[in-house]
Design a protein around this motif. Structure first.
Motif, PDB file in Angstrom:
ATOM      1  N   PRO A  31       0.809  -1.223   0.000  1.00 42.67           N
ATOM      2  CA  PRO A  31       0.000   0.000   0.000  1.00 42.67           C
ATOM      3  C   PRO A  31       0.838   1.267   0.000  1.00 42.67           C
ATOM      4  O   PRO A  31       0.347   2.345  -0.311  1.00 42.67           O
ATOM      5  CB  PRO A  31      -0.815  -0.123   1.295  1.00 42.67           C
ATOM      6  CG  PRO A  31       0.019  -0.984   2.175  1.00 42.67           C
ATOM      7  CD  PRO A  31       0.683  -1.968   1.249  1.00 42.67           C
ATOM      8  N   ASN A  32       2.113   1.155   0.381  1.00 42.67           N
ATOM      9  CA  ASN A  32       2.977   2.331   0.439  1.00 42.67           C
ATOM     10  C   ASN A  32       3.837   2.485  -0.815  1.00 42.67           C
ATOM     11  O   ASN A  32       4.786   3.256  -0.820  1.00 42.67           O
ATOM     12  CB  ASN A  32       3.881   2.250   1.676  1.00 42.67           C
ATOM     13  CG  ASN A  32       3.071   2.246   2.958  1.00 42.67           C
ATOM     14  OD1 ASN A  32       2.122   3.001   3.102  1.00 42.67           O
ATOM     15  ND2 ASN A  32       3.432   1.376   3.876  1.00 42.67           N
ATOM     16  N   GLU A  33       3.495   1.758  -1.859  1.00 46.19           N
ATOM     17  CA  GLU A  33       4.267   1.824  -3.095  1.00 46.19           C
ATOM     18  C   GLU A  33       3.372   2.264  -4.239  1.00 46.19           C
ATOM     19  O   GLU A  33       2.236   1.827  -4.356  1.00 46.19           O
ATOM     20  CB  GLU A  33       4.883   0.453  -3.396  1.00 46.19           C
ATOM     21  CG  GLU A  33       5.802   0.437  -4.596  1.00 46.19           C
ATOM     22  CD  GLU A  33       6.456  -0.914  -4.803  1.00 46.19           C
ATOM     23  OE1 GLU A  33       6.054  -1.630  -5.740  1.00 46.19           O
ATOM     24  OE2 GLU A  33       7.354  -1.262  -4.014  1.00 46.19           O
ATOM     25  N   GLU A  34       3.874   3.146  -5.066  1.00 50.91           N
ATOM     26  CA  GLU A  34       3.130   3.637  -6.229  1.00 50.91           C
ATOM     27  C   GLU A  34       3.873   3.205  -7.481  1.00 50.91           C
ATOM     28  O   GLU A  34       5.038   3.559  -7.684  1.00 50.91           O
ATOM     29  CB  GLU A  34       3.021   5.156  -6.164  1.00 50.91           C
ATOM     30  CG  GLU A  34       2.287   5.782  -7.335  1.00 50.91           C
ATOM     31  CD  GLU A  34       0.849   5.309  -7.444  1.00 50.91           C
ATOM     32  OE1 GLU A  34       0.623   4.314  -8.159  1.00 50.91           O
ATOM     33  OE2 GLU A  34      -0.033   5.927  -6.827  1.00 50.91           O
ATOM     34  N   LYS A  35       3.204   2.440  -8.328  1.00 52.30           N
ATOM     35  CA  LYS A  35       3.850   1.845  -9.494  1.00 52.30           C
ATOM     36  C   LYS A  35       4.444   2.896 -10.430  1.00 52.30           C
ATOM     37  O   LYS A  35       5.567   2.743 -10.925  1.00 52.30           O
ATOM     38  CB  LYS A  35       2.849   0.970 -10.255  1.00 52.30           C
ATOM     39  CG  LYS A  35       3.486   0.162 -11.377  1.00 52.30           C
ATOM     40  CD  LYS A  35       2.486  -0.762 -12.027  1.00 52.30           C
ATOM     41  CE  LYS A  35       3.145  -1.578 -13.141  1.00 52.30           C
ATOM     42  NZ  LYS A  35       2.167  -2.479 -13.805  1.00 52.30           N
ATOM     43  N   VAL A  36       3.695   3.963 -10.686  1.00 56.01           N
ATOM     44  CA  VAL A  36       4.179   5.000 -11.604  1.00 56.01           C
ATOM     45  C   VAL A  36       5.462   5.642 -11.064  1.00 56.01           C
ATOM     46  O   VAL A  36       6.391   5.930 -11.822  1.00 56.01           O
ATOM     47  CB  VAL A  36       3.102   6.076 -11.833  1.00 56.01           C
ATOM     48  CG1 VAL A  36       3.632   7.193 -12.728  1.00 56.01           C
ATOM     49  CG2 VAL A  36       1.861   5.459 -12.471  1.00 56.01           C
ATOM     50  N   ALA A  37       5.513   5.840  -9.755  1.00 54.13           N
ATOM     51  CA  ALA A  37       6.708   6.422  -9.140  1.00 54.13           C
ATOM     52  C   ALA A  37       7.893   5.469  -9.252  1.00 54.13           C
ATOM     53  O   ALA A  37       9.029   5.897  -9.514  1.00 54.13           O
ATOM     54  CB  ALA A  37       6.437   6.757  -7.675  1.00 54.13           C
ATOM     55  N   GLU A  38       7.635   4.176  -9.056  1.00 50.73           N
ATOM     56  CA  GLU A  38       8.705   3.186  -9.173  1.00 50.73           C
ATOM     57  C   GLU A  38       9.228   3.132 -10.606  1.00 50.73           C
ATOM     58  O   GLU A  38      10.430   2.987 -10.841  1.00 50.73           O
ATOM     59  CB  GLU A  38       8.198   1.807  -8.739  1.00 50.73           C
ATOM     60  CG  GLU A  38       7.862   1.704  -7.260  1.00 50.73           C
ATOM     61  CD  GLU A  38       9.032   2.069  -6.367  1.00 50.73           C
ATOM     62  OE1 GLU A  38      10.135   1.538  -6.600  1.00 50.73           O
ATOM     63  OE2 GLU A  38       8.847   2.896  -5.461  1.00 50.73           O
ATOM     64  N   VAL A  39       8.319   3.250 -11.566  1.00 44.46           N
ATOM     65  CA  VAL A  39       8.716   3.251 -12.975  1.00 44.46           C
ATOM     66  C   VAL A  39       9.586   4.468 -13.285  1.00 44.46           C
ATOM     67  O   VAL A  39      10.593   4.361 -14.000  1.00 44.46           O
ATOM     68  CB  VAL A  39       7.463   3.230 -13.884  1.00 44.46           C
ATOM     69  CG1 VAL A  39       7.804   3.687 -15.302  1.00 44.46           C
ATOM     70  CG2 VAL A  39       6.872   1.828 -13.921  1.00 44.46           C
ATOM     71  N   TYR A  40       9.218   5.611 -12.741  1.00 47.82           N
ATOM     72  CA  TYR A  40      10.031   6.827 -12.935  1.00 47.82           C
ATOM     73  C   TYR A  40      11.457   6.610 -12.429  1.00 47.82           C
ATOM     74  O   TYR A  40      12.435   6.956 -13.114  1.00 47.82           O
ATOM     75  CB  TYR A  40       9.395   8.008 -12.210  1.00 47.82           C
ATOM     76  CG  TYR A  40      10.347   9.159 -11.989  1.00 47.82           C
ATOM     77  CD1 TYR A  40      10.740   9.988 -13.041  1.00 47.82           C
ATOM     78  CD2 TYR A  40      10.880   9.406 -10.724  1.00 47.82           C
ATOM     79  CE1 TYR A  40      11.638  11.028 -12.838  1.00 47.82           C
ATOM     80  CE2 TYR A  40      11.772  10.449 -10.509  1.00 47.82           C
ATOM     81  CZ  TYR A  40      12.151  11.254 -11.572  1.00 47.82           C
ATOM     82  OH  TYR A  40      13.052  12.283 -11.366  1.00 47.82           O
ATOM     83  N   LYS A  41      11.585   6.027 -11.245  1.00 47.36           N
ATOM     84  CA  LYS A  41      12.917   5.806 -10.671  1.00 47.36           C
ATOM     85  C   LYS A  41      13.733   4.819 -11.506  1.00 47.36           C
ATOM     86  O   LYS A  41      14.936   5.006 -11.712  1.00 47.36           O
ATOM     87  CB  LYS A  41      12.781   5.315  -9.221  1.00 47.36           C
ATOM     88  CG  LYS A  41      12.312   6.407  -8.264  1.00 47.36           C
ATOM     89  CD  LYS A  41      12.335   5.971  -6.821  1.00 47.36           C
ATOM     90  CE  LYS A  41      11.158   5.121  -6.456  1.00 47.36           C
ATOM     91  NZ  LYS A  41      11.066   4.853  -4.997  1.00 47.36           N
ATOM     92  N   GLN A  42      13.063   3.789 -12.010  1.00 48.50           N
ATOM     93  CA  GLN A  42      13.754   2.814 -12.852  1.00 48.50           C
ATOM     94  C   GLN A  42      14.175   3.437 -14.182  1.00 48.50           C
ATOM     95  O   GLN A  42      15.277   3.176 -14.687  1.00 48.50           O
ATOM     96  CB  GLN A  42      12.847   1.611 -13.096  1.00 48.50           C
ATOM     97  CG  GLN A  42      12.582   0.773 -11.856  1.00 48.50           C
ATOM     98  CD  GLN A  42      11.480  -0.245 -12.069  1.00 48.50           C
ATOM     99  OE1 GLN A  42      11.177  -0.635 -13.199  1.00 48.50           O
ATOM    100  NE2 GLN A  42      10.855  -0.685 -10.987  1.00 48.50           N
ATOM    101  N   MET A  43      13.303   4.269 -14.742  1.00 46.83           N
ATOM    102  CA  MET A  43      13.635   4.947 -15.999  1.00 46.83           C
ATOM    103  C   MET A  43      14.806   5.911 -15.800  1.00 46.83           C
ATOM    104  O   MET A  43      15.714   5.986 -16.642  1.00 46.83           O
ATOM    105  CB  MET A  43      12.416   5.712 -16.519  1.00 46.83           C
ATOM    106  CG  MET A  43      11.309   4.822 -17.064  1.00 46.83           C
ATOM    107  SD  MET A  43       9.858   5.786 -17.582  1.00 46.83           S
ATOM    108  CE  MET A  43      10.517   6.693 -18.993  1.00 46.83           C
TER     109      MET A  43
END
Length: 252
Positions: A31-43
């Motif tokens: 619940p404390n993770e946002e997929k779009v934010a994780e994708v931004y960091k990976q990109m």
């Protein structure tokens, strides 16, 4: 008889593992993770390589493109993909940060619309803050005081949700006016910081998504569906077989 008993026990273990795995498949993610934010960091990690890896950055972005298109329209995705195609690293990152701001706006907007749903609102706020965490290094580098203010406002927003407590114990009244105040400060500051003309988001409500997920989570226990009867039928047949076999053994 011992072999049959062993087989029966192993079958029970298989059935319980089968139903448990189905239940787990429908559980919520972090619940404390946002997929779009994780994708931004990976990109960002791929684009900060020497030379920038635009191909892998594009593949990573494609994993959230459908979600972005659904909630924010197709323009943000088109802008990111065009920048990737043109191999403009800074433009890609800049556009992705704008998407994160829009995502925060979407989360906060849906909290306001469903403010009385404590569990949902708290989870959405956690996702909004997780998104801000991805933007925080940029904000802090430009204005450390603003970064601190953003964190304080997220904390105030959390406090404004109140707490239903447990059987009345620990209950705290919610305050939607306080939430709106923090929401306005957060969004106005981010809009200015990242140069967005508008924070208008898509028309799909978070509550509809939450309802769909909740239905999916309970799907494995729905006995109105034929597939969920299979383990029970198998279990009944096996038990019946064991009983019949035992009775025949006694007669002989």
């Amino acid at each position: 008889m011992k072999r049959l008993y062993l087989f029966f026990c192993l079958l029970l273990i298989f059935i319980f593992n089968h139903t448990s795995s189905i239940a787990f498949a429908y559980s919520y993610g972090d619940p404390n993770e946002e997929k779009v934010a994780e994708v931004y960091k990976q990109m960002a990690e791929k684009l900060n390589q020497q030379p920038p890896n635009f191909a892998e950055a594009k593949e990573i972005f494609e994993t959230v493109k459908e979600e972005i298109d659904m909630h924010m329209g197709t323009e943000p995705s088109k802008a990111v993909l065009a920048a990737i195609k043109a191999k403009e690293k800074e433009t890609v990152l800049k556009d992705m940060r704008k998407i994160l701001v829009l995502n925060i706006a979407r989360r906060l907007e849906n909290i306001e619309k469903n403010f009385d749903q404590y569990d949902t609102s708290k989870r959405l706020l956690a996702k909004a803050f997780a998104t801000y965490e991805a933007l925080s290094p940029i904000v802090q580098a430009k204005d450390a005081a603003l970064d601190k203010q953003m964190r304080d406002e997220f904390d105030k927003a959390l406090q404004s949700l109140g707490n239903p407590g447990l059987f009345g114990v620990g209950q705290k009244q919610s305050n939607i006016d306080q939430f709106k105040k923090s929401e306005d400060i957060i969004l106005t500051s981010l809009q200015k910081q990242f140069g967005l003309k508008s924070l208008k988001v898509g028309h799909f409500s978070e509550s509809a998504t939450e309802k769909s997920e909740a239905v999916q989570q309970k799907d494995w226990t729905d006995l109105s569906k034929l597939k969920n009867w299979i383990p029970l039928v198998v279990l009944i047949v096996v038990i019946g077989g064991v009983v019949i076999y035992s009775l025949r053994r006694r007669r002989t």
